[in-house]
Design an enzyme around this catalytic site. Structure first.
Site, PDB file in Angstrom:
ATOM      1  N   SER A   1       0.849  -1.196   0.000  1.00  0.00           N
ATOM      2  CA  SER A   1       0.000   0.000   0.000  1.00  0.00           C
ATOM      3  C   SER A   1       0.880   1.239   0.000  1.00  0.00           C
ATOM      4  CB  SER A   1      -0.882   0.004   1.250  1.00  0.00           C
ATOM      5  OG  SER A   1      -1.372   1.310   1.476  1.00  0.00           O
TER       6      SER A   1
ATOM      7  N   HIS B   1      -1.457  -1.245  -4.067  1.00  0.00           N
ATOM      8  CA  HIS B   1      -2.719  -0.888  -3.398  1.00  0.00           C
ATOM      9  C   HIS B   1      -2.732   0.622  -3.139  1.00  0.00           C
ATOM     10  CE1 HIS B   1      -6.032  -1.934  -0.523  1.00  0.00           C
ATOM     11  NE2 HIS B   1      -5.533  -0.959   0.231  1.00  0.00           N
TER      12      HIS B   1
ATOM     13  N   ASP C   1      -4.911   3.695  -1.488  1.00  0.00           N
ATOM     14  CA  ASP C   1      -5.967   4.002  -0.520  1.00  0.00           C
ATOM     15  C   ASP C   1      -6.542   5.383  -0.778  1.00  0.00           C
ATOM     16  OD1 ASP C   1      -5.969   1.702   1.378  1.00  0.00           O
ATOM     17  OD2 ASP C   1      -3.851   2.256   1.549  1.00  0.00           O
TER      18      ASP C   1
ATOM     19  N   MET D   1      -9.058   8.110   0.295  1.00  0.00           N
ATOM     20  CA  MET D   1      -9.833   8.521   1.482  1.00  0.00           C
ATOM     21  C   MET D   1     -10.420   9.909   1.237  1.00  0.00           C
ATOM     22  SD  MET D   1      -7.312   7.375   4.571  1.00  0.00           S
ATOM     23  CE  MET D   1      -6.355   5.855   4.499  1.00  0.00           C
TER      24      MET D   1
ATOM     25  N   HIS E   1      -8.603   1.042  -3.291  1.00  0.00           N
ATOM     26  CA  HIS E   1      -9.419   0.828  -2.086  1.00  0.00           C
ATOM     27  C   HIS E   1     -10.113   2.147  -1.765  1.00  0.00           C
ATOM     28  CE1 HIS E   1      -9.313  -0.200   2.533  1.00  0.00           C
ATOM     29  NE2 HIS E   1     -10.546  -0.056   2.075  1.00  0.00           N
TER      30      HIS E   1
ATOM     31  N   MET F   1     -12.135   4.324   0.360  1.00  0.00           N
ATOM     32  CA  MET F   1     -12.710   4.626   1.680  1.00  0.00           C
ATOM     33  C   MET F   1     -13.455   5.946   1.537  1.00  0.00           C
ATOM     34  SD  MET F   1      -9.505   3.329   3.931  1.00  0.00           S
ATOM     35  CE  MET F   1      -8.429   3.285   2.505  1.00  0.00           C
TER      36      MET F   1
ATOM     37  N   MET G   1     -11.048  -5.809   6.551  1.00  0.00           N
ATOM     38  CA  MET G   1     -10.223  -4.800   7.228  1.00  0.00           C
ATOM     39  C   MET G   1      -9.834  -5.358   8.592  1.00  0.00           C
ATOM     40  SD  MET G   1      -9.645  -2.281   5.262  1.00  0.00           S
ATOM     41  CE  MET G   1      -8.739  -1.329   6.493  1.00  0.00           C
TER      42      MET G   1
ATOM     43  N   ASP H   1      -6.296  -6.397   5.026  1.00  0.00           N
ATOM     44  CA  ASP H   1      -5.626  -5.083   4.983  1.00  0.00           C
ATOM     45  C   ASP H   1      -5.632  -4.465   6.381  1.00  0.00           C
ATOM     46  OD1 ASP H   1      -4.730  -2.537   4.339  1.00  0.00           O
ATOM     47  OD2 ASP H   1      -6.483  -1.985   3.145  1.00  0.00           O
TER      48      ASP H   1
HETATM   49  C1  DX5 Z   1      -5.793   1.669   6.113  1.00  0.00           C
HETATM   50  C2  DX5 Z   1      -5.475   1.292   4.696  1.00  0.00           C
HETATM   51  C3  DX5 Z   1      -4.335   0.368   4.521  1.00  0.00           C
HETATM   52  C4  DX5 Z   1      -3.020   0.859   5.073  1.00  0.00           C
HETATM   53  C5  DX5 Z   1      -2.450  -0.314   5.778  1.00  0.00           C
HETATM   54  O1  DX5 Z   1      -7.035   2.239   6.186  1.00  0.00           O
HETATM   55  O2  DX5 Z   1      -6.591   0.703   4.067  1.00  0.00           O
HETATM   56  O3  DX5 Z   1      -4.196  -0.060   3.183  1.00  0.00           O
HETATM   57  O4  DX5 Z   1      -2.109   1.314   4.111  1.00  0.00           O
HETATM   58  O5  DX5 Z   1      -1.321   0.086   6.472  1.00  0.00           O
HETATM   59  P1  DX5 Z   1      -0.491  -0.896   7.393  1.00  0.00           P
HETATM   60  O6  DX5 Z   1      -0.100  -2.061   6.554  1.00  0.00           O
HETATM   61  O7  DX5 Z   1       0.655  -0.082   7.853  1.00  0.00           O
HETATM   62  O8  DX5 Z   1      -1.412  -1.326   8.519  1.00  0.00           O
HETATM   63 ZN    ZN Z   2      -6.253  -0.178   2.072  1.00  0.00          ZN
END
Ligand code: DX5
Ligand code: ZN
Length: 220
Positions: free
Chosen positions: A9, A34, A36, A38, A67, A69, A138, A176
């Site tokens: 990620s 990956h 993220d 947000m 992903h 969010m 998650m 994840d």
């Molecule tokens: C958190 C993200 C993850 C994040 C995971 O909301 O969806 O993808 O990057 O980070 P680590 O692997 O450090 O927990």
């Molecule tokens: Zn993620």
């Protein structure tokens, strides 16, 4: 060795060296990247949108895994698909009419994936399993990297894996949050086949390649 695919990620990447970090991840055996997204509503933080997805696409041939969010993820399916997404994950909790959202996502040439927060019972998505390619469990609260893996997630992965088999499906299970060399083996043994790792791969204390090697070796 216990097989799994590893999707670093970029949330934890050093953006001043993004090209090198993605190149290192690709060279050292990552199976996907990956990203993220947000929105500051579904989760408090704001991260990336289309320009970063396009940039990452131009830097790697690996599958690009988005992903989302975000609330109203459907508003961005078209632009993310055009930007080069290979898979798009929406959150169960962000989609009041999830089946409709998935019909919308089906219009694009991407893998359809649904994410489930730690507090959401996994049984909630059993009815839509046959309509998706992948479920994302998650294993931390969404919104930030570097959190601790929630151990109860293992039971959820096991229950989901059993349900997928009993429905005669081949849906992938992605996990994840808090994935690192200490949690990899348990997640994979529970039934996860794609692991997302942010801070265990992109970290000031070791190289990207060392991070990936440690994850791979932890399951051998
Ligand atoms: C958190 C993200 C993850 C994040 C995971 O909301 O969806 O993808 O990057 O980070 P680590 O692997 O450090 O927990
Ligand atoms: Zn993620």
């Amino acid at each position: 060795m216990t097989e799994f695919r590893l999707y670093p990620s970029i949330l934890s990447a050093d953006f001043s060296q993004l090209e090198k970090q993605i190149h290192d991840a690709e060279t050292c055996g990552a199976d996907g990247i990956h990203v993220d997204v947000m929105d500051g509503h579904f989760v408090p933080s704001i991260t990336f949108g289309t320009p970063i997805i396009k940039a990452v696409r131009s830097l790697s041939y690996l599958p690009l895994d988005i992903h989302m969010m975000t609330m109203h993820p459907e508003n961005h399916f078209f632009e993310f698909a055009i930007a080069g997404a290979d898979s798009i994950t929406v959150h169960y909790e962000a989609c009041p009419t999830l089946a409709d959202t998935l019909v919308e996502l089906d219009k694009f040439d991407v893998m359809k994936c649904v994410a489930v927060n730690p507090s959401t019972p996994i049984e909630k998505i059993f009815g839509i399993l046959h309509t998706v390619d992948r479920i994302l469990i998650m294993s931390v609260e969404p919104g930030a990297g570097g959190q601790i893996f929630i151990p109860e997630s293992l039971k959820k992965i096991q229950t989901l894996s059993k349900e997928i088999k009993s429905q005669g499906l081949s849906t992938s299970i992605q996990v994840d949050g808090g994935i690192n060399p200490d949690t990899t083996l348990a997640a994979v043994r529970s039934g996860a086949n794609i692991l997302v790792a942010g801070s265990a791969v992109f970290n000031d204390n070791f190289s990207v390649c060392d991070g990936i090697s440690k994850m791979r070796n932890s399951s051998s």
